[in-house]
Design a protein around this motif. Structure first.
Motif, mmCIF file in Angstrom:
data_model
loop_
_atom_site.group_PDB
_atom_site.id
_atom_site.type_symbol
_atom_site.label_atom_id
_atom_site.label_comp_id
_atom_site.label_asym_id
_atom_site.label_seq_id
_atom_site.Cartn_x
_atom_site.Cartn_y
_atom_site.Cartn_z
ATOM 1 N N PRO A 152 35.920 24.788 4.909
ATOM 2 C CA PRO A 152 34.959 25.897 4.847
ATOM 3 C C PRO A 152 34.308 26.035 3.474
ATOM 4 O O PRO A 152 33.134 26.413 3.381
ATOM 5 N N LEU A 153 35.039 25.720 2.409
ATOM 6 C CA LEU A 153 34.441 25.773 1.071
ATOM 7 C C LEU A 153 33.366 24.709 0.909
ATOM 8 O O LEU A 153 32.331 24.958 0.278
ATOM 9 N N THR A 154 33.586 23.543 1.477
ATOM 10 C CA THR A 154 32.585 22.468 1.420
ATOM 11 C C THR A 154 31.323 22.872 2.165
ATOM 12 O O THR A 154 30.203 22.675 1.682
ATOM 13 N N VAL A 155 31.480 23.447 3.352
ATOM 14 C CA VAL A 155 30.324 23.908 4.138
ATOM 15 C C VAL A 155 29.570 24.985 3.373
ATOM 16 O O VAL A 155 28.337 24.961 3.291
ATOM 17 N N ALA A 156 30.299 25.927 2.770
ATOM 18 C CA ALA A 156 29.650 26.998 1.999
ATOM 19 C C ALA A 156 28.884 26.425 0.815
ATOM 20 O O ALA A 156 27.761 26.854 0.525
ATOM 21 N N ALA A 157 29.464 25.443 0.140
ATOM 22 C CA ALA A 157 28.786 24.818 -1.000
ATOM 23 C C ALA A 157 27.528 24.079 -0.551
ATOM 24 O O ALA A 157 26.485 24.166 -1.209
ATOM 25 N N LEU A 159 25.690 24.720 2.090
ATOM 26 C CA LEU A 159 24.682 25.720 2.464
ATOM 27 C C LEU A 159 24.049 26.347 1.227
ATOM 28 O O LEU A 159 22.835 26.588 1.202
ATOM 29 N N ALA A 160 24.842 26.605 0.196
ATOM 30 C CA ALA A 160 24.306 27.167 -1.048
ATOM 31 C C ALA A 160 23.349 26.182 -1.711
ATOM 32 O O ALA A 160 22.292 26.584 -2.207
ATOM 33 N N LEU A 161 23.698 24.897 -1.714
ATOM 34 C CA LEU A 161 22.798 23.880 -2.269
ATOM 35 C C LEU A 161 21.502 23.799 -1.478
ATOM 36 O O LEU A 161 20.420 23.675 -2.054
ATOM 37 N N ARG A 163 20.073 26.216 0.262
ATOM 38 C CA ARG A 163 19.266 27.400 -0.043
ATOM 39 C C ARG A 163 18.617 27.285 -1.419
ATOM 40 O O ARG A 163 17.463 27.677 -1.608
ATOM 41 N N ALA A 164 19.365 26.762 -2.378
ATOM 42 C CA ALA A 164 18.801 26.583 -3.725
ATOM 43 C C ALA A 164 17.627 25.616 -3.692
ATOM 44 O O ALA A 164 16.606 25.846 -4.341
ATOM 45 N N ARG A 165 17.739 24.534 -2.933
ATOM 46 C CA ARG A 165 16.639 23.571 -2.816
ATOM 47 C C ARG A 165 15.435 24.198 -2.139
ATOM 48 O O ARG A 165 14.290 23.949 -2.523
ATOM 49 N N GLN A 166 15.696 25.015 -1.110
ATOM 50 C CA GLN A 166 14.589 25.656 -0.414
ATOM 51 C C GLN A 166 13.861 26.626 -1.348
ATOM 52 O O GLN A 166 12.641 26.694 -1.322
ATOM 53 N N ARG A 167 14.627 27.364 -2.143
ATOM 54 C CA ARG A 167 13.997 28.275 -3.119
ATOM 55 C C ARG A 167 13.208 27.498 -4.152
ATOM 56 O O ARG A 167 12.132 27.909 -4.555
ATOM 57 N N GLN A 168 13.762 26.378 -4.599
ATOM 58 C CA GLN A 168 13.088 25.557 -5.601
ATOM 59 C C GLN A 168 11.788 24.972 -5.027
ATOM 60 O O GLN A 168 10.770 24.930 -5.708
ATOM 61 N N ASP A 169 11.830 24.519 -3.775
ATOM 62 C CA ASP A 169 10.636 23.982 -3.144
ATOM 63 C C ASP A 169 9.577 25.049 -2.925
ATOM 64 O O ASP A 169 8.382 24.785 -3.012
ATOM 65 N N ALA A 170 10.026 26.278 -2.630
ATOM 66 C CA ALA A 170 9.091 27.376 -2.406
ATOM 67 C C ALA A 170 8.434 27.840 -3.700
ATOM 68 O O ALA A 170 7.319 28.356 -3.689
ATOM 69 N N ALA A 171 9.121 27.657 -4.819
ATOM 70 C CA ALA A 171 8.576 28.119 -6.117
ATOM 71 C C ALA A 171 7.558 27.207 -6.697
ATOM 72 O O ALA A 171 7.006 26.337 -6.340
#
Length: 171
Positions: A152-157, A159-161, A163-171
């Protein structure tokens, strides 16, 4: 026979893993593997059969599928057995998984091959994992907890990566 029937009834609800883990307490590993495999496979087959009888053909719904599901369905056309075995290995059994097979157009032969092979691999990895984790807990409870929390920690990590990429692409 009661345990196999419980597995059949639990399969549509994704609960075969719980019963499989408990079976290793009651029976030796080979018996637990065989009984869990048989019950889970029969439950998956029954669920898929009932869904195929209750659901109309999927062609009219393809336009409404989310993009990821459409891409996965395209993989079925190219590599049906591999896609099905990987899906089964990840999820075990359940109404949603069996609906995936019905909706993406698996033939009876493809479904049977993926159900038998995928359920065998899933049962083996689930019950061996529980057995190994139990033995590790005897030797080192902290290390066992770390290994139990690792997926579960791997899946959470991941997903966080994402989301970070999606935010970076949106910016």
């Amino acid at each position: 026979m009661v345990y196999v029937l419980l597995c059949v009834l639990a399969a549509p609800f994704h609960l075969s893993g719980v019963l499989g883990a408990l079976s290793t307490v009651t029976w030796p590993l080979p018996a637990a593997l065989g009984l869990t495999f048989l019950g889970t496979l029969l439950g998956a087959l029954l669920t898929a059969w009932l869904l195929s009888r209750a659901h109309p053909p999927a062609q009219g719904y393809r336009a409404a599928w989310p993009g990821w599901f459409g891409r996965l369905a395209a993989q079925v056309q190219r590599r049906a057995v591999l896609t099905g075995v990987l899906a089964r290995l990840a999820l075990g059994s359940g109404a949603a998984l069996e609906a995936f097979f019905v909706l993406t157009g698996y033939t009876r032969r493809q479904y049977l091959v993926t159900a038998v092979l995928g359920t065998a691999l899933w049962t083996l990895q689930a019950l061996l994992g529980v057995t190994l984790l139990r033995e590790l807990a005897k030797a080192s409870p902290g290390l066992a907890a770390l290994f139990a929390l690792l997926p579960p920690l791997t899946v959470a990590a991941l997903l966080a990566l994402r989301r970070a990429r999606q935010r970076q692409d949106a910016a």
